[in-house]
Design an enzyme around this catalytic site. Structure first.
Site, short mmCIF file in Angstrom:
data_model
loop_
_atom_site.label_atom_id
_atom_site.label_comp_id
_atom_site.label_asym_id
_atom_site.label_seq_id
_atom_site.Cartn_x
_atom_site.Cartn_y
_atom_site.Cartn_z
N CYS A 1 -9.87 10.15 8.62
CA CYS A 1 -8.44 10.20 9.58
C CYS A 1 -8.43 9.44 10.77
O CYS A 1 -9.56 9.58 11.41
CB CYS A 1 -8.34 11.59 9.67
SG CYS A 1 -7.06 12.07 10.61
N THR B 1 -5.79 9.58 13.11
CA THR B 1 -4.66 10.25 13.71
C THR B 1 -5.10 10.31 15.21
O THR B 1 -4.14 10.09 16.05
CB THR B 1 -4.26 11.61 12.99
OG1 THR B 1 -3.74 11.34 11.87
CG2 THR B 1 -3.12 12.21 13.97
P1 5GP Z 1 -12.40 15.44 5.15
O1 5GP Z 1 -12.94 16.81 4.21
O2 5GP Z 1 -12.69 14.14 4.45
O3 5GP Z 1 -12.73 15.63 6.48
O4 5GP Z 1 -10.68 15.65 5.26
C1 5GP Z 1 -9.91 15.60 4.12
C2 5GP Z 1 -8.58 15.48 4.56
O5 5GP Z 1 -8.34 14.53 5.33
C3 5GP Z 1 -7.62 15.68 3.49
O6 5GP Z 1 -7.48 16.61 3.02
C4 5GP Z 1 -6.10 15.21 4.38
O7 5GP Z 1 -5.69 16.41 4.87
C5 5GP Z 1 -6.86 14.17 5.62
N1 5GP Z 1 -6.51 12.99 5.35
C6 5GP Z 1 -6.73 12.17 4.01
N2 5GP Z 1 -6.31 11.03 4.33
C7 5GP Z 1 -5.75 10.84 5.32
C8 5GP Z 1 -5.35 9.75 6.34
O8 5GP Z 1 -5.44 8.71 5.64
N3 5GP Z 1 -4.99 9.88 7.37
C9 5GP Z 1 -5.08 11.41 7.88
N4 5GP Z 1 -4.63 11.40 9.21
N5 5GP Z 1 -5.71 12.30 7.37
C10 5GP Z 1 -5.86 12.08 6.12
#
Ligand code: 5GP
Length: 345
Positions: A186, A188
């Site tokens: 992400c 953001t």
């Molecule tokens: P991780 O477990 O990889 O740290 O986080 C997974 C979460 O990241 C997902 O469930 C979703 O909420 C968020 N996420 C997935 N793709 C994106 C993206 O392209 N941009 C953003 N801002 N968040 C994402």
């Protein structure tokens, strides 16, 4: 004048769990199953509340089959067709108790959602997912979906503060997804400057949700089994994992080789890669808010599951929790300035 909230907010990396005296002998005595009755759908759930994220490369049918064997849950990504869902349901009826159908707020998504739920009535969960759960439009969408599907359990998000958790629960959500910006792919926080340290977000949002008999799902930011244990300790009812489930046999995408090593591609759902794949490119009014990364191939996800469950069971024995349910009650976090010994990478 801008306001500054001076309370310190913490992330997984800022704390460790404090062990407590206990009578538990081995980690095999620990019960990780949890049972919930959901506030709005009135449905009940029993399982290990760890959830594969509804991302292209994580929330696949193959992942759902593998996770279901361990009573884990999969939020299946929204790009499967109705025909693919019907075939999955016929061949894997036992998996349907542990899957959700995902949708955004667009009308084509919602029509597809309705068609899937109509043809596969054994699916009990809906995952309504938008990057920014703070919009009035999203709240209205949750209300509409609740009205149309009164007995389905609705997961909705993402948000990161208590008042919005309450609003979504009152609008009809059963489980509110918490996390803006912590995800492994992400961007953001880089692109917008918006976010909230995930551990504090869980603590505050769980308190808000539990006050209304609702539930939360911590979404994003877990990098290792210890983070999963901390998220449960902080009060998360469910934990959604993306990066930790990426790069496996069951993850989407092909294996490719580079310098003699095997990799799989993993990307955010609002990355250039995802937008090119599904929307025909990045619309010019929005920036991509996701990364694309090459993950070293990790093999069958079963080993990762066992690693995570083994870690959380061990946490429970350290703090004296015979059941996962007791973990948050037995949690004391210690603020730290260093977690790991950096001698070997
Ligand atoms: P991780 O477990 O990889 O740290 O986080 C997974 C979460 O990241 C997902 O469930 C979703 O909420 C968020 N996420 C997935 N793709 C994106 C993206 O392209 N941009 C953003 N801002 N968040 C994402």
């Amino acid at each position: 004048m801008p306001r500054i909230d001076n309370d310190v907010k913490l992330d997984f990396k800022d704390v460790l769990l404090r062990p407590k005296r206990s009578t538990l002998k081995t980690r095999s005595e620990v019960d990780l199953l949890r049972s919930f009755v959901f506030r709005n759908s009135k449905q009940s759930y029993t399982g290990i509340p760890i959830v594969a994220a509804n991302m292209d490369t994580v929330g696949t049918f193959e992942m759902a089959r593998a996770l279901n064997k361990f009573s884990l849950f999969t939020a299946v990504h929204k790009h499967y067709t109705l025909e693919e869902w019907k075939e999955f349901a016929i061949n894997n009826p036992d998996c349907l108790q542990n899957v959700a159908v995902s949708a955004g707020t667009g009308s084509s998504d919602l029509e597809k959602l309705a068609a899937i739920l109509e043809h596969v009535p054994d699916i009990r969960y809906i995952c309504l997912d938008v990057a920014n759960g703070y919009s009035e439009h999203f709240v209205q969408c949750v209300k509409n979906v609740r009205k149309r599907f009164p007995d389905h359990t609705i997961m909705a998000g993402n948000v990161m503060t208590g008042e919005m958790v309450e609003e979504l629960i009152l609008a009809g959500a059963d489980i509110v997804k918490v996390g803006i910006g912590p995800g492994s792919v992400c961007t953001t926080r880089i692109k917008t400057g918006v976010g909230y340290p995930q551990l504090s977000a869980i603590i505050e949002c769980a308190d808000a949700a539990h006050g209304l008999n609702g539930h939360i799902m911590s979404d994003g930011g877990c990098t290792c089994p210890g983070d999963v244990a901390k998220a449960f300790g902080a009060g998360a009812d469910f934990i959604m994992l993306g990066g930790m489930f990426s790069g496996h046999t069951q993850s989407g995408g092909e294996i490719f080789e580079k310098n003699g090593k095997k990799y799989k591609l993993f990307y955010g759902m609002s990355s250039d890669t995802a937008m090119r794949k599904h929307d025909g490119g990045v619309a010019d009014y929005r920036a991509s808010e996701g990364k694309t990364v090459e993950v070293e191939f990790k093999g069958d996800v079963q080993e990762t599951i066992q690693d995570i469950l083994g870690g959380v069971r061990s946490t429970c024995t350290y703090v004296g929790a015979a059941k996962l349910k007791e973990l948050s009650r037995r949690t004391t976090f210690i603020r730290v300035t260093q977690q790991l010994n950096p001698t070997f990478k």
